[in-house]
Design a protein around this motif. Structure first.
Motif, mmCIF file in Angstrom:
data_model
loop_
_atom_site.group_PDB
_atom_site.id
_atom_site.type_symbol
_atom_site.label_atom_id
_atom_site.label_comp_id
_atom_site.label_asym_id
_atom_site.label_seq_id
_atom_site.Cartn_x
_atom_site.Cartn_y
_atom_site.Cartn_z
ATOM 1 N N PRO A 412 0.807 -1.228 0.000
ATOM 2 C CA PRO A 412 0.000 0.000 0.000
ATOM 3 C C PRO A 412 0.838 1.275 0.000
ATOM 4 C CG PRO A 412 -0.172 -1.175 2.110
ATOM 5 C CD PRO A 412 0.497 -2.094 1.150
ATOM 6 N N GLU A 413 1.973 1.278 0.724
ATOM 7 C CA GLU A 413 2.810 2.478 0.746
ATOM 8 C C GLU A 413 3.409 2.767 -0.631
ATOM 9 O OE1 GLU A 413 3.298 -0.188 2.620
ATOM 10 O OE2 GLU A 413 2.646 0.412 4.637
ATOM 11 N N THR A 414 3.815 1.697 -1.322
ATOM 12 C CA THR A 414 4.383 1.866 -2.661
ATOM 13 C C THR A 414 3.308 2.325 -3.639
ATOM 14 O OG1 THR A 414 5.896 0.061 -2.150
ATOM 15 C CG2 THR A 414 5.750 0.723 -4.449
ATOM 16 N N MET A 415 2.110 1.792 -3.482
ATOM 17 C CA MET A 415 0.991 2.179 -4.339
ATOM 18 C C MET A 415 0.695 3.675 -4.190
ATOM 19 S SD MET A 415 -2.879 0.653 -4.124
ATOM 20 C CE MET A 415 -4.240 1.318 -5.060
ATOM 21 N N VAL A 416 0.637 4.151 -2.953
ATOM 22 C CA VAL A 416 0.350 5.564 -2.708
ATOM 23 C C VAL A 416 1.461 6.437 -3.277
ATOM 24 C CG1 VAL A 416 0.129 7.323 -0.920
ATOM 25 C CG2 VAL A 416 -1.116 5.170 -0.696
ATOM 26 N N LYS A 417 2.708 6.047 -3.054
ATOM 27 C CA LYS A 417 3.839 6.829 -3.558
ATOM 28 C C LYS A 417 3.801 6.915 -5.086
ATOM 29 C CE LYS A 417 6.714 8.732 -2.110
ATOM 30 N NZ LYS A 417 6.893 10.215 -1.993
ATOM 31 N N ALA A 418 3.489 5.805 -5.754
ATOM 32 C CA ALA A 418 3.434 5.799 -7.220
ATOM 33 C C ALA A 418 2.384 6.780 -7.730
ATOM 34 C CB ALA A 418 3.127 4.387 -7.726
ATOM 35 N N PHE A 419 1.224 6.823 -7.066
ATOM 36 C CA PHE A 419 0.165 7.741 -7.492
ATOM 37 C C PHE A 419 0.476 9.184 -7.097
ATOM 38 C CE2 PHE A 419 -2.397 3.892 -8.039
ATOM 39 C CZ PHE A 419 -3.133 4.214 -9.163
ATOM 40 N N GLU A 420 1.148 9.386 -5.962
ATOM 41 C CA GLU A 420 1.496 10.748 -5.554
ATOM 42 C C GLU A 420 2.386 11.428 -6.586
ATOM 43 O OE1 GLU A 420 1.307 10.575 -0.654
ATOM 44 O OE2 GLU A 420 3.213 10.217 -1.688
ATOM 45 N N ILE A 421 3.259 10.667 -7.202
ATOM 46 C CA ILE A 421 4.155 11.233 -8.209
ATOM 47 C C ILE A 421 3.374 11.733 -9.422
ATOM 48 C CG2 ILE A 421 5.980 10.580 -9.870
ATOM 49 C CD1 ILE A 421 7.172 8.855 -7.580
ATOM 50 N N THR A 422 2.190 11.146 -9.682
ATOM 51 C CA THR A 422 1.359 11.601 -10.807
ATOM 52 C C THR A 422 0.416 12.737 -10.393
ATOM 53 O OG1 THR A 422 -0.493 10.055 -10.425
ATOM 54 C CG2 THR A 422 1.388 9.258 -11.734
ATOM 55 N N GLY A 423 0.498 13.169 -9.130
ATOM 56 C CA GLY A 423 -0.306 14.306 -8.700
ATOM 57 C C GLY A 423 -1.487 13.976 -7.821
ATOM 58 N N LEU A 424 -1.733 12.688 -7.540
ATOM 59 C CA LEU A 424 -2.833 12.315 -6.668
ATOM 60 C C LEU A 424 -2.354 12.267 -5.213
ATOM 61 C CD1 LEU A 424 -4.603 9.436 -8.651
ATOM 62 C CD2 LEU A 424 -5.090 11.876 -8.688
ATOM 63 N N THR A 425 -3.263 12.491 -4.291
ATOM 64 C CA THR A 425 -2.951 12.411 -2.870
ATOM 65 C C THR A 425 -3.347 11.043 -2.333
ATOM 66 O OG1 THR A 425 -5.123 13.202 -2.175
ATOM 67 C CG2 THR A 425 -3.433 14.875 -2.652
ATOM 68 N N GLN A 426 -2.941 10.755 -1.104
ATOM 69 C CA GLN A 426 -3.359 9.505 -0.475
ATOM 70 C C GLN A 426 -4.879 9.450 -0.378
ATOM 71 O OE1 GLN A 426 -1.185 8.161 2.919
ATOM 72 N NE2 GLN A 426 -2.857 6.876 3.693
ATOM 73 N N ALA A 427 -5.499 10.588 -0.093
ATOM 74 C CA ALA A 427 -6.964 10.624 -0.020
ATOM 75 C C ALA A 427 -7.589 10.279 -1.368
ATOM 76 C CB ALA A 427 -7.429 12.004 0.441
#
Length: 508
Positions: A412-427
């Protein structure tokens, strides 16, 4: 429906059913179980527009028809169903084309737990090979599939779905043009370190008439032209008689293993003494032109075409030129199925329209190196992020992508980090992929899978040029079902029940 009475179409539909049966039999033989996942689901970013279904019970809210059962099959892995498959209906609101019908398609959807990329390959390669062999009518099918890195595929073939029946492989010949008398390319190389010169060999294409035809074709593709060099014998001419002698000698060498006659013919006709022709040859000089010929292993009667610039901008055209040369010179063996894995896809790509990093393909893939690689690349900057590779792969056959898959991002942490780089937040991630994100919190096994396009596989096997030839009741190119009259208007009562209002001129 009257169309279905035609012999060829009827045969294609029956073959399609048999191919699906073969897929099911082989998957079960590999220890997989078939499951059915929901059709009414939530919208997800699979790369295309969703088909939306308004909810009567929840006014103002919508279901989406699945673009793929991606999240469901990954959830199954976390639920202990470790070898899943399904002949899955998928729905994408895409524009129609020859190898994609509007609206819906079917795929052989697969997922496995506790696997690496090699495990997925070992499970699926015999399944797909076997399906093609069952219906190939004696045509050779690749037994041991090559594994071609994405960057190598672009460099050698100008495409990430190369037609390997075409023997032409492009090569980089920048060094031969740097500082040369051919000022057009030499100047480009001197000004920009990104500039490369690629050579497209054209065996047997060594005539001015053919080279001029290719040059005219390139201009029709919006290019200024297509530079070339062709080689001819200094002692003999490449006449039909000479080609006949050479062909007979090659056949004898293949049949008997004795190459003496072939050597004699080559020597007698001057095939081993060369002279380069064409505008580039004159400016490049004998030494550099000969170096190119030796690098590409070309002979008298052969030619070579050149493209120059930033490969990221010209590789697609180079790939089209490679295809065109292969077709024009009849180098492509039409009677085989050439299968391969394309591996090591880029994890991210640059979205020029939105000026941001986006996922290159499947957002649920595991980046090579995991979270540590993501964080290190993020620190280094955009170029480092764009150089990251994904544990992702495609299957290609005869110039078509027939399957795509990956080893999944199951942390889950890697998943969130991958999406954060594209501009999405954890929320954002929790809102869009809440089911899978929460499931990851309980621990997820390493897992991976793929999906093969049933329609494309059938099309290749039966030799159809268009998916309409292998589909029951297909829509037309305007995405209309003329038989059933769909899409159609619905009554005011139905719209009111769904809390939907149709705006006049909507979408125009």
């Amino acid at each position: 429906f009257l169309d279905l009475r035609r012999e060829r179409l009827h045969k294609n539909i029956m073959t399609r059913g048999a191919i699906v049966d073969s897929m099911r039999r082989r998957m079960k033989g590999q220890g997989f179980f078939e499951f059915q996942t929901p059709i009414l689901t939530a919208s997800s970013p699979e790369g295309a527009r969703d088909f939306l279904v308004p909810s009567r019970i929840h006014p103002g809210k919508f279901y989406a028809l699945p673009q793929a059962p991606q999240q469901y099959k990954q959830l199954l892995m976390m639920s202990g169903f470790d070898r899943y498959f399904q002949i899955a209906p998928c729905f994408r609101d895409e524009d129609p084309r020859a190898d994609r019908l509007p609206g819906e398609f079917y795929q052989l959807d697969v997922e496995m737990s506790f696997v690496t990329q090699d495990d997925v390959f070992a499970a699926m390669e015999p399944v797909i090979t076997g399906v093609f062999e069952d219906f190939s009518d004696g045509k050779p099918v690749t037994k041991k599939w090559p594994r071609i890195p994405f960057a190598e595929a672009l460099r050698k073939y100008g495409s990430d779905k190369p037609d390997l029946r075409n023997p032409i492989q492009m090569q980089d010949v920048t060094e031969h043009f740097a500082g040369s008398g051919f000022k057009v390319f030499a100047g480009m190389i001197a000004k920009d370190p990104k500039v490369r010169v690629w050579a497209i060999p054209a065996p047997t294409g060594g005539s001015r008439a053919f080279c001029d035809r290719m040059n005219s074709w390139a201009q029709g593709e919006g290019q200024p032209g297509l530079g070339y060099v062709f080689w001819r014998s200094t002692k003999g001419s490449v006449t039909p008689e000479v080609i006949g002698k050479l062909g007979a000698a090659i056949q004898e060498a293949n049949d008997t293993g004795n190459t003496e006659k072939l050597k004699d013919v080559r020597k007698a006709e001057g095939f081993d003494e060369f002279e380069a022709s064409g505008p580039i040859a004159k400016n490049l000089g004998d030494e550099r032109t000969e170096a190119i010929r030796k690098q590409l292993r070309l002979r008298a009667g052969d030619a070579c075409f050149f493209t120059a610039g930033d490969p990221a901008k010209f590789y697609k055209f180079a790939g089209l030129a490679r295809d065109r040369v292969g077709q024009e010179l009849k180098l492509i063996d039409e009677n085989q199925f050439a299968l391969a894995w394309i591996v090591d896809f880029p994890f991210y790509e640059w979205n020029e329209d939105d000026k941001k990093i986006d996922f290159s393909h499947n957002p649920f893939s595991m980046p090579k190196g995991g979270r540590e690689a993501l964080e290190a690349a993020e620190t280094e900057g955009r170029d480092a992020l764009l150089s990251l590779k994904a544990n992702q792969y495609d299957i290609v056959c005869n110039g078509f992508e027939i399957a795509s898959g990956s080893v999944r991002n199951h942390h889950p942490e890697t998943m969130v980090k991958a999406f954060e780089i594209t501009g999405l937040t954890q929320a954002d991630v929790e809102a869009r992929f809440g089911g899978m994100y929460r499931a990851f919190q309980y621990g997820a096994p390493p897992h991976g899978g793929m999906a093969a396009g049933v329609d494309r596989v059938v099309m290749l096997i039966v030799g159809a040029k268009n998916l309409r030839e292998i589909s029951l009741f297909p829509m037309n190119q305007q995405a209309n079902d003329l038989l059933m009259g769909a899409p159609s208007e619905v009554g005011v009562k139905q719209l009111r029940e769904l809390s939907v209002r149709v705006l006049p001129e909507a979408g125009k």
